[in-house]
Design a protein around this motif. Structure first.
Motif, short mmCIF file in Angstrom:
data_model
loop_
_atom_site.label_atom_id
_atom_site.label_comp_id
_atom_site.label_asym_id
_atom_site.label_seq_id
_atom_site.Cartn_x
_atom_site.Cartn_y
_atom_site.Cartn_z
N GLU A 1 9.00 5.42 -4.96
CA GLU A 1 8.15 4.28 -5.36
C GLU A 1 6.72 4.73 -5.60
N GLN A 2 6.22 5.63 -4.75
CA GLN A 2 4.88 6.16 -4.98
C GLN A 2 4.80 6.91 -6.30
N GLN A 3 5.85 7.67 -6.62
CA GLN A 3 5.88 8.39 -7.89
C GLN A 3 5.81 7.44 -9.07
N ARG A 4 6.53 6.31 -8.96
CA ARG A 4 6.51 5.34 -10.06
C ARG A 4 5.14 4.69 -10.21
N VAL A 5 4.46 4.42 -9.09
CA VAL A 5 3.10 3.89 -9.17
C VAL A 5 2.18 4.91 -9.84
N ALA A 6 2.34 6.18 -9.47
CA ALA A 6 1.49 7.23 -10.04
C ALA A 6 1.71 7.34 -11.55
N ILE A 7 2.94 7.22 -11.99
CA ILE A 7 3.24 7.29 -13.43
C ILE A 7 2.66 6.08 -14.14
N THR B 1 9.76 13.41 -12.33
CA THR B 1 11.02 12.77 -11.93
C THR B 1 11.61 13.41 -10.67
N GLY B 2 10.82 14.21 -9.98
CA GLY B 2 11.34 14.94 -8.83
C GLY B 2 11.68 14.08 -7.63
N ASN B 3 11.15 12.86 -7.55
CA ASN B 3 11.38 12.01 -6.38
C ASN B 3 12.09 10.70 -6.72
N VAL B 4 12.77 10.66 -7.86
CA VAL B 4 13.49 9.45 -8.24
C VAL B 4 14.93 9.82 -8.59
N ASP B 5 15.82 8.81 -8.57
CA ASP B 5 17.22 9.09 -8.90
C ASP B 5 17.38 9.26 -10.41
N ALA B 6 18.59 9.65 -10.82
CA ALA B 6 18.83 9.99 -12.22
C ALA B 6 18.57 8.81 -13.16
N ASP B 7 18.96 7.60 -12.75
CA ASP B 7 18.75 6.43 -13.60
C ASP B 7 17.26 6.15 -13.79
N MET B 8 16.48 6.22 -12.71
CA MET B 8 15.06 5.98 -12.83
C MET B 8 14.38 7.11 -13.59
N ALA B 9 14.87 8.34 -13.42
CA ALA B 9 14.31 9.47 -14.17
C ALA B 9 14.45 9.24 -15.66
N ARG C 1 0.84 -1.20 0.00
CA ARG C 1 0.00 0.00 0.00
C ARG C 1 0.88 1.25 0.00
N PRO C 2 0.34 2.37 -0.47
CA PRO C 2 1.16 3.58 -0.61
C PRO C 2 1.93 3.97 0.64
N ALA C 3 1.34 3.81 1.82
CA ALA C 3 2.00 4.24 3.05
C ALA C 3 3.30 3.48 3.31
N THR C 4 3.44 2.30 2.72
CA THR C 4 4.65 1.50 2.94
C THR C 4 5.68 1.70 1.84
N LEU C 5 5.37 2.55 0.86
CA LEU C 5 6.28 2.82 -0.25
C LEU C 5 7.04 4.12 -0.01
N SER C 6 8.26 4.19 -0.52
CA SER C 6 9.02 5.44 -0.46
C SER C 6 8.40 6.46 -1.41
N GLY C 7 8.84 7.71 -1.30
CA GLY C 7 8.33 8.74 -2.20
C GLY C 7 8.59 8.42 -3.65
#
Length: 240
Positions: free
Chosen positions: A145-151, A168-176, A137-143
């Motif tokens: 990870e939540q961003q990736r679910v939203a995308i 891409t504001g809450n993910v590292d450069a590789d994930m961005a 669930r979202p509460a157990t995900l990092s910021g």
């Protein structure tokens, strides 16, 4: 390419305050890839709200898919909104649903049969690097990870327009870069992409993208005047 979005002398005012957006005019071609930039407070999020029909302008004309949406009857708005995918800056995941069910939500709302939902949702979870987090669930995900679910939720239905506010504001450069590659793939399938971002080096990596810059609520650069070559890391000219 035909215009999928047209703004003509659009202004937006909240209450009695001065205008947040003033005399904004531009046209976006169907199947184009656009970046929206500008300093904090320039009006980027407000412009995106107009694009995904969360806000009506105070004045001016907005056409989406060839129709004037300013005068569109409210009962028709949900149909238009289903054609637009949105990645919110604050994610807006449904807290009591798992990552899997958040991503599946647009497919269920569209009426897809339950037996047809699993494969695309699992594929999307794997693509954004969350294949083992589907039941979280979202509460157990990092910021991030939540961003990736939203995308993933925003793109799973292959919308005609994808609007993303600092995706891409809450993910590292590789994930961005990986997420931007997903946007590019969706764009190649015909989706018009509009991304608000401060990340100019990321813009430089998207071949053929066009940039619009807002400055204190006004469009500083006409659409299409600034283009960035792939992999170029040089400082953009005229956008200090």
């Amino acid at each position: 390419m035909s215009a999928i979005v047209q703004f003509e002398n659009v202004g937006l005012r909240y209450g009695l305050d001065s205008e947040t957006l003033s005399d904004v005019s531009f046209s976006l071609s169907s199947g184009g890839f656009y970046f929206l930039t500008g300093a904090s407070g320039a009006g980027k999020t407000s412009l995106l709200k107009l694009l995904y029909l969360a806000q009506r302008p105070s004045r001016g004309v907005i056409r989406l898919f060839g129709e004037d949406v300013v005068t569109l009857p409210r009962k028709r708005l949900p149909g238009f909104r289903r054609r637009i995918g949105v990645v919110f800056q604050d994610f807006r995941l449904v807290p009591h649903l798992s990552a899997y069910d958040n991503i599946a939500l647009p497919l269920r709302v569209s009426g897809m049969e339950e037996g047809e939902i699993d494969a695309p949702v699992v594929e999307m979870l794997n693509w954004v690097g969350l294949g083992d987090r589907g039941q979280a669930r979202p509460a157990t995900l990092s910021g991030g990870e939540q961003q990736r679910v939203a995308i993933a939720r925003a793109v799973i239905g292959r919308p005609e327009i994808l609007v993303a506010d600092e995706p891409t504001g809450n993910v590292d450069a590789d994930m961005a870069r990986r997420l931007m590659t997903l946007f590019e793939a969706l764009n190649r399938l015909g989706t018009t992409i509009v991304v608000a971002t401060h990340d100019l080096p990321l813009i430089a990596q998207v071949s053929g993208a066009q940039m619009m810059r807002l400055d204190k609520g006004r469009l500083a650069d006409p659409t299409g005047t600034l283009r960035y070559p792939p992999q170029s890391q040089s400082k953009p000219q005229g956008n200090a």
